[in-house]
Design a protein around this motif. Structure first.
Motif, PDB file in Angstrom:
ATOM      1  N   LEU A  28      11.661  11.451 -24.598  1.00 23.17           N
ATOM      2  CA  LEU A  28      12.754  11.927 -25.093  1.00 23.17           C
ATOM      3  C   LEU A  28      13.541  10.090 -25.288  1.00 23.17           C
ATOM      4  N   THR A  29      14.508  10.181 -25.970  1.00 21.91           N
ATOM      5  CA  THR A  29      15.108   8.371 -25.731  1.00 21.91           C
ATOM      6  C   THR A  29      16.642   8.756 -26.242  1.00 21.91           C
ATOM      7  N   SER A  30      17.460   7.442 -25.961  1.00 23.93           N
ATOM      8  CA  SER A  30      18.754   7.666 -26.270  1.00 23.93           C
ATOM      9  C   SER A  30      19.158   6.026 -26.177  1.00 23.93           C
ATOM     10  N   GLU A  31      20.075   5.633 -26.496  1.00 22.19           N
ATOM     11  CA  GLU A  31      20.663   4.127 -27.504  1.00 22.19           C
ATOM     12  C   GLU A  31      21.960   4.286 -27.076  1.00 22.19           C
ATOM     13  N   GLY A  32      22.439   2.753 -25.870  1.00 26.12           N
ATOM     14  CA  GLY A  32      23.369   1.796 -26.165  1.00 26.12           C
ATOM     15  C   GLY A  32      23.803   0.693 -26.200  1.00 26.12           C
ATOM     16  N   VAL A  33      25.091   0.201 -26.297  1.00 25.44           N
ATOM     17  CA  VAL A  33      25.457  -0.911 -26.517  1.00 25.44           C
ATOM     18  C   VAL A  33      25.733  -2.079 -25.178  1.00 25.44           C
ATOM     19  N   ALA A  34      26.031  -3.192 -25.722  1.00 21.32           N
ATOM     20  CA  ALA A  34      25.529  -4.100 -24.879  1.00 21.32           C
ATOM     21  C   ALA A  34      26.545  -5.537 -25.151  1.00 21.32           C
ATOM     22  N   ILE A  35      27.771  -5.766 -24.864  1.00 24.10           N
ATOM     23  CA  ILE A  35      28.386  -6.951 -25.362  1.00 24.10           C
ATOM     24  C   ILE A  35      28.940  -8.014 -24.503  1.00 24.10           C
ATOM     25  N   ILE A  36      27.734  -9.149 -24.938  1.00 25.12           N
ATOM     26  CA  ILE A  36      28.335 -10.350 -23.872  1.00 25.12           C
ATOM     27  C   ILE A  36      28.777 -11.736 -24.491  1.00 25.12           C
ATOM     28  N   PRO A  82      17.535  11.630 -21.573  1.00 22.37           N
ATOM     29  CA  PRO A  82      18.125  10.432 -20.450  1.00 22.37           C
ATOM     30  C   PRO A  82      19.237   9.606 -21.109  1.00 22.37           C
ATOM     31  N   ALA A  83      20.848   9.509 -20.418  1.00 22.69           N
ATOM     32  CA  ALA A  83      21.798   8.993 -21.305  1.00 22.69           C
ATOM     33  C   ALA A  83      22.404   7.542 -20.349  1.00 22.69           C
ATOM     34  N   PHE A  84      22.641   6.440 -20.985  1.00 22.52           N
ATOM     35  CA  PHE A  84      23.165   5.262 -20.494  1.00 22.52           C
ATOM     36  C   PHE A  84      24.343   5.860 -19.636  1.00 22.52           C
ATOM     37  N   THR A  85      24.708   5.076 -18.268  1.00 25.67           N
ATOM     38  CA  THR A  85      26.074   5.781 -17.635  1.00 25.67           C
ATOM     39  C   THR A  85      27.372   5.154 -18.267  1.00 25.67           C
ATOM     40  N   GLN A  86      27.313   4.142 -19.154  1.00 15.09           N
ATOM     41  CA  GLN A  86      28.757   3.537 -20.294  1.00 15.09           C
ATOM     42  C   GLN A  86      27.960   4.447 -21.077  1.00 15.09           C
ATOM     43  N   SER A  87      28.919   4.198 -21.933  1.00 14.24           N
ATOM     44  CA  SER A  87      29.437   3.643 -23.664  1.00 14.24           C
ATOM     45  C   SER A  87      29.394   1.887 -24.451  1.00 14.24           C
ATOM     46  N   GLN A  88      29.562   1.268 -23.096  1.00 18.57           N
ATOM     47  CA  GLN A  88      28.745   0.523 -23.931  1.00 18.57           C
ATOM     48  C   GLN A  88      29.498  -0.786 -22.862  1.00 18.57           C
ATOM     49  N   VAL A  90      17.005   3.684 -24.081  1.00 16.91           N
ATOM     50  CA  VAL A  90      15.960   4.568 -23.031  1.00 16.91           C
ATOM     51  C   VAL A  90      15.055   5.301 -23.518  1.00 16.91           C
ATOM     52  N   ALA A  91      14.010   5.477 -22.985  1.00 14.44           N
ATOM     53  CA  ALA A  91      13.155   6.265 -22.981  1.00 14.44           C
ATOM     54  C   ALA A  91      12.407   6.952 -21.901  1.00 14.44           C
ATOM     55  N   ASP A  92      13.006   8.152 -21.931  1.00  9.38           N
ATOM     56  CA  ASP A  92      11.559   9.185 -20.725  1.00  9.38           C
ATOM     57  C   ASP A  92      10.061   9.288 -20.719  1.00  9.38           C
ATOM     58  N   MET A  93       9.751   9.544 -19.663  1.00 17.43           N
ATOM     59  CA  MET A  93       8.404   9.750 -19.817  1.00 17.43           C
ATOM     60  C   MET A  93       7.915   8.610 -20.076  1.00 17.43           C
ATOM     61  N   THR A  94       8.228   7.530 -19.176  1.00 21.26           N
ATOM     62  CA  THR A  94       7.886   6.362 -19.153  1.00 21.26           C
ATOM     63  C   THR A  94       7.474   4.758 -19.951  1.00 21.26           C
ATOM     64  N   GLY A  95       8.787   5.758 -21.477  1.00 19.83           N
ATOM     65  CA  GLY A  95       8.657   5.263 -22.489  1.00 19.83           C
ATOM     66  C   GLY A  95       8.127   5.713 -23.930  1.00 19.83           C
ATOM     67  N   MET A  96       7.617   7.604 -23.243  1.00 19.34           N
ATOM     68  CA  MET A  96       6.861   8.041 -24.311  1.00 19.34           C
ATOM     69  C   MET A  96       7.790   8.872 -24.205  1.00 19.34           C
ATOM     70  N   ALA A 151      11.059   9.638 -16.051  1.00 25.51           N
ATOM     71  CA  ALA A 151      10.733   8.045 -15.756  1.00 25.51           C
ATOM     72  C   ALA A 151      11.152   7.213 -17.068  1.00 25.51           C
ATOM     73  N   LEU A 152      12.011   6.411 -16.495  1.00 20.88           N
ATOM     74  CA  LEU A 152      12.950   5.702 -17.667  1.00 20.88           C
ATOM     75  C   LEU A 152      12.182   3.950 -17.661  1.00 20.88           C
ATOM     76  N   SER A 153      12.400   4.120 -19.015  1.00 15.18           N
ATOM     77  CA  SER A 153      11.861   2.159 -19.580  1.00 15.18           C
ATOM     78  C   SER A 153      13.374   2.207 -20.133  1.00 15.18           C
ATOM     79  N   TYR A 154      13.353   0.834 -20.386  1.00 12.91           N
ATOM     80  CA  TYR A 154      14.838   0.042 -21.222  1.00 12.91           C
ATOM     81  C   TYR A 154      14.531  -0.829 -22.260  1.00 12.91           C
ATOM     82  N   SER A 155      14.513  -0.918 -23.245  1.00  6.20           N
ATOM     83  CA  SER A 155      14.943  -2.017 -23.916  1.00  6.20           C
ATOM     84  C   SER A 155      15.761  -2.425 -24.646  1.00  6.20           C
TER      85      SER A 155
END
Length: 802
Positions: free
Chosen positions: A253-261, A156-162, A245-251, A194-198
């Motif tokens: 493959l995974t990918s990472e992303g960044v959020a600035i608030i 899985p991949a985030f739709t934005q780099s940040q 974010v990870a597929d298989m409901t979090g179990m 099936a994706l899961s965010y954390s």
């Protein structure tokens, strides 16, 4: 693809769908009429094609390493003698993507040639044909469906780099901040997508400003929200979250992303003056300039409406000052908007307040508004004198007497210094000003008709200077009131009316001209003199015209009617005028006509054009006859005897009817003061030609001007035809002729120059000095010529016995 290939493709497909039992089985594989799945059993399933049977889809796992891999085998059960050839067509065979599948043309085994990728092609639809060696289709084509089974081969991949979001400071827990999203290329109907965010970690900016976990995320939707209190923009500016974010409901493959608030500001800090008291100076009589600045601090976000200050002056009822905000520094800029007067007010103390552009938040401390005091000292300067009004208004009648005081006390000096006055512009020189007091008076009478008077206003410029040399100017606007200075003048002074008095339209229309302006001009009032009103009356038409009419039927001829015309001025001015009225017979149109025209126009029946032609012919013959007589007479030269009477011939009977109209003094030959006569005659001493005359050569230059003091085209008075024989009566004779010429309306005016051509040498007519008499100079007494006036002075000098 050719038609033959298409037939083979269709035939093979039909063979794969229909199972035929006509021909007995040839080997053991043919005894198993089923499709074998390669991922479950080894070997290739055999499909006997029976017409109209549908073969279930063949499922193939993507990314298979066992290539080439047999997928299925088809057989045709149609009875025939000879060999069968199998063909396969469709995407993955002979269409893009090519070379993924193939069929053994003799055995009918379909196999994959390369690993498949479900993310590119998730299914294939092929057609199999059974053909004879000659290419004849043995069966209908059979459809083969191949389904590619998914493997979890994509992360899985985030739709934005940040991802960037904002949250207001002091937000309560559970406040929504933002949402993040990701995508997986695997089959969305499987667990592979099936994706899961954390949230993996949290960093504050500045670093370590906040250490507790401030945000949470929904593992299914990716929505980020606040978890705790304590978001203060003055403490922390923003947060950086590392996401996973990870597929298989979090179990899987995974990918990472960044959020600035970013933590946004609310107006929770009121601006405060720093310092709270100021001292400034202002110069009197100046305005629209800055005199100083005040400062206010605000802890809210710089450059926003929560930080921008608005300043107010609470005690400036006259509005002498104004304060604005510098958008760069947020300072209050204090300025003078009305000129200050040191003599009236030398010091001001202003109270200032400050507020933000945006309203203060309810989470801000409840404190009173900040205030500051500004002490302003007014600096005195030498002010220019002031006019009490500009322009200086003066209203006078145009006939004001010279020396009349028009205006006083026109200026003053705020510094109470001595003033000097002068007029620097007065085009007509009508005004006078006292240099010490400034009193303006009339220097001479005004004239409403001056080109410098516009709309009854005459403008001048006056200048006043104080003892310090500072000066100012003002316009003096003199409004002239019209006065009744000129009586009206009747016009015209001559005309004609019809003899018949009962004609309503008969009469002479008269009007008047007045040099005054309204209301001292029209309407005019017309009347006749008392002794005239018996025979004449005046009927008004409107305010400017009237009709002069006879009351009774008058005889044809010339009449002098005295009329009175008055204006509407105050006081009323009137003037008498004599109108020369010709009473005449009128035609059917009311126009005057001659007696001959009246007679001929009655019953003779001669047309007007014919009458004019006859009249012109008669006049031409008369002119030719007179010219012939004149030329013949001028050819004869007569001498006047020396020392005989000038106007008397050799005999008293020789006096001819030769006196003409005396008109003007003008240019005779070397005689600029002589009486201007149109013709000069030499008395003839021949008895046989009494009354003959010889005209002196004279050519008028241009058209003779008309007299303006008498009506035109009127009958001339009767001149005396024959002088008396006694020379002592010649004076009376000439005076009678002169009076008749003066009253002749058809002769040029007295001031008209008559130009006589030069006669040249040897003129047959000779000059005045060549006029001789039958008697000698000694026999004639010419002293009486000195008594005849200046017109005969030249002639008297010529015959002076001295």
């Amino acid at each position: 693809m050719t038609a033959n290939m298409l037939m083979v493709f269709v035939l093979g497909a039909l063979l794969c769908q229909v199972w035929s039992s006509v021909e007995p089985p040839h080997n053991e594989e043919e005894l198993h009429p089923q499709v074998r799945y390669p991922w479950r059993n080894q070997g290739v399933g055999v499909v006997r094609v029976k017409r109209d049977w549908i073969i279930p889809p063949i499922r193939v796992l993507e990314n298979s390493k066992q290539v080439p891999e047999n997928l299925v085998q088809i057989k045709s059960d149609k009875i025939f003698t000879g060999e069968v050839i199998y063909k396969l067509e469709g995407p993955g065979v002979d269409q893009e993507p090519k070379n993924l599948f193939e069929i053994d043309d003799k055995t009918g085994v379909i196999r994959s040639k390369r690993p498949l990728d479900r993310e590119k092609y998730n299914s294939f639809t092929l057609k199999a044909f059974a053909l004879s060696p000659s290419g004849e289709r043995l069966e209908n084509p059979t459809t083969i469906e191949i389904m590619v089974l998914d493997q979890n081969d994509n992360r899985p991949a985030f739709t934005q780099s940040q991802f960037v979001g904002t949250v207001s400071e002091f937000s309560v827990p559970g406040t929504s901040v933002m949402s993040v999203s990701a995508a997986d290329a695997d089959d969305p109907m499987t667990e592979n997508a099936a994706l899961s965010y954390s949230i993996i970690s949290q960093e504050s900016i500045p670093a370590n400003a906040v250490t507790k976990t401030m945000f949470g995320i929904n593992n299914e939707t990716g929505a980020i929200y606040t978890r705790d209190v304590g978001l203060d923009r003055e403490v922390v500016k923003s947060f950086r979250l590392k996401l996973q974010v990870a597929d298989m409901t979090g179990m899987g493959l995974t990918s990472e992303g960044v959020a600035i608030i970013h933590v946004t500001d609310i107006n929770n800090h009121a601006p405060r003056f720093n310092p709270t008291s100021y001292s400034m100076t202002a110069v009197e009589n100046r305005h629209d300039y800055e005199i100083g600045r005040v400062n206010a601090s605000d802890r809210d976000d710089r450059g926003t409406g929560n930080w921008e200050a608005r300043y107010f002056i609470s005690n400036d009822p006259e509005g002498n000052f104004a304060i604005a905000t510098d958008p760069e520094t947020n300072q209050g800029v204090l300025s003078v908007v009305k000129p200050l007067d040191f003599e009236a007010h030398s010091k001001y103390v202003l109270i200032l307040t400050v507020r933000n552009l945006n309203a203060l938040s309810n989470k801000a401390p409840n404190l009173p508004a900040s205030t500051a005091s500004v002490a302003i000292t007014v600096v005195n300067e030498n002010e220019a004198p002031h006019f009490r009004e500009n322009p200086v208004q003066i209203v006078v009648p145009e006939s004001v007497a010279p020396g009349t005081l028009l205006k006083s006390n026109i200026a003053f000096d705020p510094d109470h210094s001595d003033l000097r006055y002068e007029i620097i512009r007065d085009p007509e020189r009508w005004l006078h000003i006292d240099s010490n007091t400034g009193d303006i008076s009339a220097k001479r009478s005004f004239n409403m008709r001056s080109p410098h008077v516009k709309n009854h206003v005459y403008s001048a410029v006056v200048k006043v200077t104080d003892s310090g040399g500072v000066s100012t100017t003002a316009t003096v606007a003199v409004t002239l009131k019209e006065t009744n200075d000129f009586p009206p003048q009747l016009f015209p002074r001559s005309g004609s009316v019809c003899r018949t008095a009962d004609r309503v339209e008969s009469g002479l229309i008269v009007t008047a001209v007045d040099e005054d302006f309204p209301p001292h001009a029209a309407p005019f009032y017309f009347d006749t003199a008392d002794y005239v009103s018996v025979n004449w009356t005046v009927v008004p038409i409107n305010g400017t015209h009237a009709v002069l009419r006879p009351l009774i039927e008058l005889e044809e001829g010339e009449y002098v009617v005295t009329m009175l015309v008055s204006d509407s001025g105050s006081p009323v001015l009137s003037a008498y005028a004599q109108v020369n009225v010709t009473v005449c017979a009128c035609d059917s149109y009311g126009d005057c006509r001659s007696e001959a025209g009246a007679v001929l126009g009655s019953s003779v029946g001669i047309s007007f054009i014919a009458l004019m032609v006859i009249t012109a012919s008669v006049v031409l013959l008369l002119v030719l006859l007179l010219l012939a007589v004149a030329v013949t007479t001028c050819g004869r030269r007569h001498h006047i005897k020396k020392r005989t009477g000038l106007l008397i011939g050799e005999s008293e009977d020789d006096i001819r009817d030769n006196v003409i109209n005396y008109d003007e003094q003008g240019g005779g030959e070397e005689d600029e003061n002589a009486f201007n006569i149109d013709m000069l005659w030499n008395p003839l001493d021949t008895p046989s030609t009494p009354g003959s005359y010889c005209p002196v050569s004279r050519v008028p230059r241009g058209k003779q001007p008309l007299r303006r003091d008498a009506p035109q085209n009127l009958p001339s008075p009767i001149y005396p035809r024959r002088p008396p024989a006694d020379p002592t009566d010649i004076e009376d004779y000439i005076n009678d002729g002169l009076e008749a010429a003066d009253n002749d309306p058809n002769v040029p005016p007295y001031d008209t120059a008559l130009i006589y051509d030069y006669e040249g040498e040897g003129s047959l007519a000779g000059s005045l000095s060549s006029i001789a008499s039958s008697s000698s100079d000694g026999d004639q007494d010419y002293d009486y010529l000195n008594n005849w006036g200046p017109r005969f002075q030249k002639l008297a000098n010529m015959y002076d016995p001295r």
